[in-house]
Design a protein around this motif. Structure first.
Motif, PDB file in Angstrom:
ATOM      1  N   GLU A  45       0.960  -1.181  -0.024  1.00 42.82           N
ATOM      2  CA  GLU A  45       0.147   0.063   0.056  1.00 42.82           C
ATOM      3  C   GLU A  45       0.830   1.192   0.102  1.00 42.82           C
ATOM      4  O   GLU A  45       0.487   2.369  -0.582  1.00 42.82           O
ATOM      5  CB  GLU A  45      -0.827  -0.070   1.241  1.00 42.82           C
ATOM      6  CG  GLU A  45      -2.168   0.919   0.947  1.00 42.82           C
ATOM      7  CD  GLU A  45      -2.964   0.727  -0.324  1.00 42.82           C
ATOM      8  OE1 GLU A  45      -3.463   1.526  -0.952  1.00 42.82           O
ATOM      9  OE2 GLU A  45      -3.177  -0.434  -0.418  1.00 42.82           O
ATOM     10  N   THR A  46       2.092   1.308   0.684  1.00 42.19           N
ATOM     11  CA  THR A  46       3.003   2.285   0.490  1.00 42.19           C
ATOM     12  C   THR A  46       3.560   2.633  -0.687  1.00 42.19           C
ATOM     13  O   THR A  46       3.589   4.012  -0.889  1.00 42.19           O
ATOM     14  CB  THR A  46       4.180   1.967   1.817  1.00 42.19           C
ATOM     15  OG1 THR A  46       3.610   1.664   2.891  1.00 42.19           O
ATOM     16  CG2 THR A  46       4.978   3.312   1.750  1.00 42.19           C
ATOM     17  N   TYR A  47       3.542   1.906  -1.566  1.00 47.50           N
ATOM     18  CA  TYR A  47       4.304   2.120  -2.669  1.00 47.50           C
ATOM     19  C   TYR A  47       3.185   2.015  -3.990  1.00 47.50           C
ATOM     20  O   TYR A  47       3.695   2.045  -5.182  1.00 47.50           O
ATOM     21  CB  TYR A  47       5.360   1.126  -3.131  1.00 47.50           C
ATOM     22  CG  TYR A  47       6.551   1.101  -1.870  1.00 47.50           C
ATOM     23  CD1 TYR A  47       7.364   2.252  -1.806  1.00 47.50           C
ATOM     24  CD2 TYR A  47       6.601   0.214  -1.115  1.00 47.50           C
ATOM     25  CE1 TYR A  47       8.145   2.475  -0.808  1.00 47.50           C
ATOM     26  CE2 TYR A  47       7.637   0.175  -0.305  1.00 47.50           C
ATOM     27  CZ  TYR A  47       8.463   1.441  -0.040  1.00 47.50           C
ATOM     28  OH  TYR A  47       9.384   1.577   0.945  1.00 47.50           O
ATOM     29  N   LYS A  48       1.953   1.626  -3.792  1.00 47.75           N
ATOM     30  CA  LYS A  48       1.221   1.442  -4.680  1.00 47.75           C
ATOM     31  C   LYS A  48       0.734   2.547  -5.659  1.00 47.75           C
ATOM     32  O   LYS A  48       1.042   2.147  -7.231  1.00 47.75           O
ATOM     33  CB  LYS A  48      -0.350   1.218  -3.959  1.00 47.75           C
ATOM     34  CG  LYS A  48      -1.190   0.555  -4.980  1.00 47.75           C
ATOM     35  CD  LYS A  48      -2.660   0.376  -4.147  1.00 47.75           C
ATOM     36  CE  LYS A  48      -3.360  -0.526  -5.312  1.00 47.75           C
ATOM     37  NZ  LYS A  48      -4.652  -1.140  -4.568  1.00 47.75           N
ATOM     38  N   GLU A  49       0.869   3.840  -5.604  1.00 50.09           N
ATOM     39  CA  GLU A  49       0.565   4.612  -6.275  1.00 50.09           C
ATOM     40  C   GLU A  49       1.709   5.048  -7.233  1.00 50.09           C
ATOM     41  O   GLU A  49       1.634   5.233  -8.422  1.00 50.09           O
ATOM     42  CB  GLU A  49       0.416   6.143  -5.570  1.00 50.09           C
ATOM     43  CG  GLU A  49      -0.093   7.330  -6.610  1.00 50.09           C
ATOM     44  CD  GLU A  49      -0.434   8.713  -5.777  1.00 50.09           C
ATOM     45  OE1 GLU A  49      -0.043   9.562  -6.378  1.00 50.09           O
ATOM     46  OE2 GLU A  49      -0.639   8.558  -4.695  1.00 50.09           O
ATOM     47  N   TRP A  50       3.092   4.923  -6.611  1.00 53.81           N
ATOM     48  CA  TRP A  50       4.453   4.849  -7.405  1.00 53.81           C
ATOM     49  C   TRP A  50       4.375   3.828  -8.353  1.00 53.81           C
ATOM     50  O   TRP A  50       4.587   3.954  -9.726  1.00 53.81           O
ATOM     51  CB  TRP A  50       5.479   4.939  -6.438  1.00 53.81           C
ATOM     52  CG  TRP A  50       6.983   5.093  -7.130  1.00 53.81           C
ATOM     53  CD1 TRP A  50       7.791   4.029  -7.470  1.00 53.81           C
ATOM     54  CD2 TRP A  50       7.465   6.087  -7.793  1.00 53.81           C
ATOM     55  NE1 TRP A  50       8.932   4.426  -7.866  1.00 53.81           N
ATOM     56  CE2 TRP A  50       8.617   5.743  -8.237  1.00 53.81           C
ATOM     57  CE3 TRP A  50       7.051   7.353  -7.992  1.00 53.81           C
ATOM     58  CZ2 TRP A  50       9.446   6.573  -8.836  1.00 53.81           C
ATOM     59  CZ3 TRP A  50       7.720   8.385  -8.676  1.00 53.81           C
ATOM     60  CH2 TRP A  50       9.257   7.799  -8.962  1.00 53.81           C
ATOM     61  N   ALA A  51       3.981   2.466  -7.971  1.00 53.46           N
ATOM     62  CA  ALA A  51       4.216   1.310  -8.824  1.00 53.46           C
ATOM     63  C   ALA A  51       3.117   1.586  -9.797  1.00 53.46           C
ATOM     64  O   ALA A  51       3.372   1.281 -11.145  1.00 53.46           O
ATOM     65  CB  ALA A  51       3.615   0.432  -7.879  1.00 53.46           C
ATOM     66  N   GLN A  52       1.680   2.085  -9.540  1.00 53.77           N
ATOM     67  CA  GLN A  52       1.051   2.397 -10.915  1.00 53.77           C
ATOM     68  C   GLN A  52       1.432   3.335 -11.899  1.00 53.77           C
ATOM     69  O   GLN A  52       1.427   3.002 -13.120  1.00 53.77           O
ATOM     70  CB  GLN A  52      -0.378   2.871 -10.243  1.00 53.77           C
ATOM     71  CG  GLN A  52      -1.002   1.586  -9.484  1.00 53.77           C
ATOM     72  CD  GLN A  52      -2.477   2.288  -8.770  1.00 53.77           C
ATOM     73  OE1 GLN A  52      -2.556   3.462  -8.405  1.00 53.77           O
ATOM     74  NE2 GLN A  52      -3.261   1.237  -8.454  1.00 53.77           N
ATOM     75  N   PHE A  53       2.067   4.312 -11.492  1.00 59.48           N
ATOM     76  CA  PHE A  53       2.738   5.364 -12.403  1.00 59.48           C
ATOM     77  C   PHE A  53       4.017   4.633 -12.912  1.00 59.48           C
ATOM     78  O   PHE A  53       3.869   4.688 -14.331  1.00 59.48           O
ATOM     79  CB  PHE A  53       3.228   6.435 -11.638  1.00 59.48           C
ATOM     80  CG  PHE A  53       4.378   7.465 -12.391  1.00 59.48           C
ATOM     81  CD1 PHE A  53       3.773   8.224 -13.285  1.00 59.48           C
ATOM     82  CD2 PHE A  53       5.555   7.556 -11.923  1.00 59.48           C
ATOM     83  CE1 PHE A  53       4.456   9.185 -13.866  1.00 59.48           C
ATOM     84  CE2 PHE A  53       6.403   8.607 -12.985  1.00 59.48           C
ATOM     85  CZ  PHE A  53       5.696   9.311 -13.900  1.00 59.48           C
ATOM     86  N   GLY A  54       4.540   3.576 -12.547  1.00 57.97           N
ATOM     87  CA  GLY A  54       5.569   2.833 -13.238  1.00 57.97           C
ATOM     88  C   GLY A  54       5.189   1.884 -14.273  1.00 57.97           C
ATOM     89  O   GLY A  54       5.540   1.668 -15.340  1.00 57.97           O
ATOM     90  N   ILE A  55       4.006   1.240 -13.718  1.00 55.79           N
ATOM     91  CA  ILE A  55       3.371   0.124 -14.775  1.00 55.79           C
ATOM     92  C   ILE A  55       2.914   1.139 -15.947  1.00 55.79           C
ATOM     93  O   ILE A  55       3.330   0.504 -16.904  1.00 55.79           O
ATOM     94  CB  ILE A  55       1.971  -0.507 -14.173  1.00 55.79           C
ATOM     95  CG1 ILE A  55       2.735  -1.486 -12.909  1.00 55.79           C
ATOM     96  CG2 ILE A  55       1.266  -1.064 -15.023  1.00 55.79           C
ATOM     97  CD1 ILE A  55       1.426  -1.791 -12.254  1.00 55.79           C
ATOM     98  N   PHE A  56       2.266   2.029 -16.115  1.00 52.83           N
ATOM     99  CA  PHE A  56       1.873   2.995 -17.099  1.00 52.83           C
ATOM    100  C   PHE A  56       3.143   3.608 -17.989  1.00 52.83           C
ATOM    101  O   PHE A  56       3.127   3.389 -19.073  1.00 52.83           O
ATOM    102  CB  PHE A  56       0.979   4.299 -16.714  1.00 52.83           C
ATOM    103  CG  PHE A  56      -0.275   3.846 -16.139  1.00 52.83           C
ATOM    104  CD1 PHE A  56      -1.125   3.371 -17.386  1.00 52.83           C
ATOM    105  CD2 PHE A  56      -0.822   3.875 -15.076  1.00 52.83           C
ATOM    106  CE1 PHE A  56      -2.481   2.977 -17.060  1.00 52.83           C
ATOM    107  CE2 PHE A  56      -2.226   3.534 -14.819  1.00 52.83           C
ATOM    108  CZ  PHE A  56      -2.995   3.027 -15.732  1.00 52.83           C
ATOM    109  N   PHE A  57       4.000   3.855 -17.175  1.00 50.91           N
ATOM    110  CA  PHE A  57       5.234   4.366 -17.780  1.00 50.91           C
ATOM    111  C   PHE A  57       6.104   3.108 -18.640  1.00 50.91           C
ATOM    112  O   PHE A  57       6.341   3.337 -19.850  1.00 50.91           O
ATOM    113  CB  PHE A  57       6.293   4.970 -16.808  1.00 50.91           C
ATOM    114  CG  PHE A  57       7.489   5.203 -17.271  1.00 50.91           C
ATOM    115  CD1 PHE A  57       7.704   6.402 -18.031  1.00 50.91           C
ATOM    116  CD2 PHE A  57       8.860   4.578 -17.048  1.00 50.91           C
ATOM    117  CE1 PHE A  57       9.061   6.859 -18.440  1.00 50.91           C
ATOM    118  CE2 PHE A  57      10.062   4.930 -17.690  1.00 50.91           C
ATOM    119  CZ  PHE A  57      10.008   6.021 -18.341  1.00 50.91           C
TER     120      PHE A  57
END
Length: 118
Positions: A45-57
């Motif tokens: 949960e701590t890294y979820k937003e960053w990871a979603q950005f990364g998945i799109f990138f």
């Protein structure tokens, strides 16, 4: 003599094209590993937003390099590679790369005086 020159030129073009494909393939494989790493990060949960950005990138990089890429097949192939390379090292590499891109984008923002546009 002209036939030898033509053959040499053709061989040089072929070698250059093969080297370019190998570089593209290595980049594609690295981005697939980053995509996988981001999916692992997204579970926290701590890294979820960053990871979603990364998945799109990384999806954009993969599709931008080859619009017809089969991401699912590539992920299956690279999953086993991650087990030998080490997931944490790849996640760190990919997150660092993503962080640099984020900083580059932030640097494009202009300083807006307070009160303007707010």
């Amino acid at each position: 003599m002209k036939a030898y020159i033509l053959a040499a030129m053709l061989a040089a073009v072929t070698v250059t094209a093969t080297a370019a494909r190998a570089d593209d393939d290595a980049d594609q494989r690295a981005d697939l590993r980053c995509f996988l790493g981001m999916t692992v990060m997204a579970k926290n949960e701590t890294y979820k937003e960053w990871a979603q950005f990364g998945i799109f990138f990384y999806t954009g990089r993969l599709k931008g390099r080859d619009p017809k890429v089969d991401i699912g097949e590539g992920l299956k192939r690279e999953f086993m590679t991650l087990r030998t390379l080490g997931m944490n090292e790849e996640i760190r590499r990919c997150s660092d790369q993503l962080g640099q891109v984020s900083r580059d984008l932030e640097s494009l923002k202009r300083d807006v005086p307070r009160g303007v546009g707010r």
